[in-house]
Design a protein around this motif. Structure first.
Motif, PDB file in Angstrom:
ATOM      1  N   PHE A 163      -9.906-106.515  37.796  1.00  0.00           N
ATOM      2  CA  PHE A 163      -9.231-106.463  38.655  1.00  0.00           C
ATOM      3  C   PHE A 163      -8.086-105.431  38.480  1.00  0.00           C
TER       4      PHE A 163
ATOM      5  N   VAL B   3     -13.786-111.083  34.414  1.00  0.00           N
ATOM      6  CA  VAL B   3     -13.284-110.759  35.718  1.00  0.00           C
ATOM      7  C   VAL B   3     -12.704-109.267  35.508  1.00  0.00           C
TER       8      VAL B   3
ATOM      9  N   LEU C 136      -7.662-116.313  37.008  1.00  0.00           N
ATOM     10  CA  LEU C 136      -9.207-116.756  37.040  1.00  0.00           C
ATOM     11  C   LEU C 136      -9.435-117.926  37.918  1.00  0.00           C
TER      12      LEU C 136
ATOM     13  N   ARG D 250     -14.662-106.538  40.190  1.00  0.00           N
ATOM     14  CA  ARG D 250     -15.924-106.921  39.489  1.00  0.00           C
ATOM     15  C   ARG D 250     -15.901-108.109  38.853  1.00  0.00           C
ATOM     16  N   GLU D 251     -16.935-109.012  38.940  1.00  0.00           N
ATOM     17  CA  GLU D 251     -16.833-110.354  38.051  1.00  0.00           C
ATOM     18  C   GLU D 251     -18.239-110.545  37.725  1.00  0.00           C
TER      19      GLU D 251
ATOM     20  N   ASP E 157      -6.558-108.324  43.063  1.00  0.00           N
ATOM     21  CA  ASP E 157      -7.535-107.324  43.771  1.00  0.00           C
ATOM     22  C   ASP E 157      -8.738-107.155  42.669  1.00  0.00           C
ATOM     23  N   VAL E 158      -9.678-108.177  42.812  1.00  0.00           N
ATOM     24  CA  VAL E 158     -10.925-108.035  42.095  1.00  0.00           C
ATOM     25  C   VAL E 158     -11.831-107.092  42.323  1.00  0.00           C
TER      26      VAL E 158
ATOM     27  N   ARG F 298     -13.482-114.744  30.702  1.00  0.00           N
ATOM     28  CA  ARG F 298     -13.149-115.738  31.296  1.00  0.00           C
ATOM     29  C   ARG F 298     -12.764-116.749  30.188  1.00  0.00           C
TER      30      ARG F 298
END
Length: 116
Positions: A30, A28, A12, A22-23, A19-20, A46
């Motif tokens: 990954f 988050v 975070l 979406r957030e 390898d994110v 988070r």
């Protein structure tokens, strides 16, 4: 809120690359480093809490966004229509290895039951 010893808190903060996919303000998502299916994404809050049960007690208003993020990841990854598995491992005996709440989103192949 963050735990300096927690690998997901370090993801975070950007200290550990991931390898994110979406957030948003609450979550988050990954890719898992050791995927168990063609699609294997971790969705984490988070907020640092050890498991989803604790999240439900400490911040119940953050549970719905976590589940919404799981659905959004499944849609984005193209597994929502065919089916996907959402897995919470809670506690050491359930094979939880990172004690920061997280959901495994698994899909892209037929899932066997019982899991194995």
């Amino acid at each position: 809120m963050a735990d300096a010893d927690c690998i997901f808190c370090r993801v975070l903060s950007g200290d550990i690359p991931a390898d994110v996919v979406r957030e948003d303000e609450h979550t988050v998502a990954f890719r898992d480093l050791e995927p168990q299916a063609p699609t294997h994404v971790l969705v984490i809050p988070r907020r640092h809490v050890p498991d989803v049960g604790t999240l439900a007690v400490q911040a119940p208003d953050e549970v719905a966004p976590l589940f919404a993020a799981v659905r959004a990841v499944a849609e984005q990854e193209g597994v929502a229509e065919r089916g996907y598995r959402s897995v919470f491992n809670t506690g050491a005996e359930a094979h939880q290895t990172v004690f920061h709440a997280h959901v495994h989103v698994l899909g892209g192949r037929a899932m066997t039951w019982p899991p194995g």
